[in-house]
Design an enzyme around this catalytic site. Structure first.
Site, mmCIF file in Angstrom:
data_model
loop_
_atom_site.group_PDB
_atom_site.id
_atom_site.type_symbol
_atom_site.label_atom_id
_atom_site.label_comp_id
_atom_site.label_asym_id
_atom_site.label_seq_id
_atom_site.Cartn_x
_atom_site.Cartn_y
_atom_site.Cartn_z
ATOM 1 N N ASP A 151 0.866 -1.172 0.000
ATOM 2 C CA ASP A 151 0.000 0.000 0.000
ATOM 3 C C ASP A 151 0.903 1.221 0.000
ATOM 4 O O ASP A 151 1.552 1.526 1.002
ATOM 5 C CB ASP A 151 -0.906 -0.007 1.230
ATOM 6 C CG ASP A 151 -1.927 1.128 1.207
ATOM 7 O OD1 ASP A 151 -1.762 2.075 0.406
ATOM 8 O OD2 ASP A 151 -2.892 1.076 1.992
ATOM 9 N N TYR A 195 -6.688 14.910 -10.569
ATOM 10 C CA TYR A 195 -5.735 14.006 -11.229
ATOM 11 C C TYR A 195 -4.807 14.792 -12.143
ATOM 12 O O TYR A 195 -3.574 14.604 -12.115
ATOM 13 C CB TYR A 195 -6.521 12.962 -12.015
ATOM 14 C CG TYR A 195 -5.693 12.029 -12.859
ATOM 15 C CD1 TYR A 195 -5.039 10.940 -12.287
ATOM 16 C CD2 TYR A 195 -5.591 12.198 -14.236
ATOM 17 C CE1 TYR A 195 -4.301 10.063 -13.058
ATOM 18 C CE2 TYR A 195 -4.858 11.326 -15.020
ATOM 19 C CZ TYR A 195 -4.211 10.262 -14.427
ATOM 20 O OH TYR A 195 -3.478 9.390 -15.196
ATOM 21 N N ALA A 201 -4.040 17.955 -11.975
ATOM 22 C CA ALA A 201 -3.156 18.775 -11.150
ATOM 23 C C ALA A 201 -2.029 17.946 -10.557
ATOM 24 O O ALA A 201 -0.871 18.379 -10.494
ATOM 25 C CB ALA A 201 -3.964 19.450 -10.049
ATOM 26 N N ALA A 202 -2.363 16.725 -10.111
ATOM 27 C CA ALA A 202 -1.340 15.853 -9.537
ATOM 28 C C ALA A 202 -0.308 15.449 -10.576
ATOM 29 O O ALA A 202 0.907 15.418 -10.296
ATOM 30 C CB ALA A 202 -1.992 14.615 -8.930
#
Length: 253
Positions: A57, A148, A150-151
């Site tokens: 994770d 998304y 922007a990331a």
């Protein structure tokens, strides 16, 4: 571009683009470790070579640090990290709270940074490289997937800064794919006719295949790209036809 004996980690490498990247590295002779929260439905393989799956994770920094230490101890080295894990549901900004959008940013920007920091000591020892998997969503407006986009824009900038700070021991580059045909394409584009219609909007006439992304990633990790760092490689089949060309009437008969 032979990578015999080199060790590569592909995050989110159990399906779709990530599995295509992993298969390309296997075909190039690398030993490949793929990680995700859930195991693949079937082993990720190329010919008689199979990737090793380890659960992870990426939102758990302690688990990420333990993971990379384990990989380096098991294989004796780490030559390349491909930060592929990510994704987003379709959600307009006004239809979700800031916290929900922030989770998208965490998966697509914070998680790759966490993985890169954990992998850095081992990559530095091998004088290896990092390949970020960006998106054209980070280069243009991304309605419905704004967080998304922007990331991914941030990921590309992060890679450029890493390339400067971590040189000359670790090279860092970004692949910027456009639309890629995967086992989930029908959820976005419909049946085969829909996928073909979307592909026809691309100058090269088709969606990318995962192997197209994988081949580019192998190049960036190889000695042929030894002087490539801080770069962003567009992999979008020529991009998008500007909408104004279809709206213009001056040259129509």
């Amino acid at each position: 571009m032979e990578l015999d004996g080199r060790v590569v980690v592909v995050t989110g490498g159990t399906r779709g683009v990530g599995a295509g990247i992993a298969r390309s590295f296997l075909a190039a002779g690398a030993r490949v470790v793929v990680c995700a929260r859930r195991p693949p439905d079937e082993p990720v393989a190329a010919g008689d070579r199979t990737a090793c799956f380890l659960p992870l994770d990426l939102r758990d920094p302690a688990a990420v640090a333990e993971f990379f230490a384990h990989v380096a101890d098991r294989y004796g080295r780490l030559d390349c990290l491909v930060n592929n894990a990510g994704g987003t549901p379709y959600r307009l900004l006004g239809e979700g709270e800031a916290e929900r959008h922030a989770r998208v940013v965490a998966l697509n920007l914070t998680a790759p940074m966490t993985a890169s920091l954990a992998a850095r000591p081992f990559l530095r020892e091998a004088r290896g490289s990092i390949v970020m998997i960006g998106s054209v969503s980070g280069t243009r407006p991304s309605p419905g997937t704004a967080a998304y986009g922007a990331a991914k824009a941030g990921l590309e900038n992060l890679a450029r800064s890493m390339a400067v700070e971590w040189a000359p021991e670790v090279r860092v580059n970004t692949l910027v794919p456009g639309m890629v045909r995967t086992e989930l394409s029908h959820l976005h584009y419909g049946d085969e006719s829909g996928i073909a219609a979307v592909g026809a909007t691309v100058p090269l006439g088709r969606l990318a295949e995962p192997s197209d992304v994988g081949g580019a990633a192998v190049f960036l990790a190889s000695d042929r790209a030894a002087y490539v760092s801080g770069a962003s490689l567009l992999l979008h089949g020529g991009g998008e036809r500007p909408a104004f060309l279809d709206a213009a009437t001056a040259n129509q008969t």
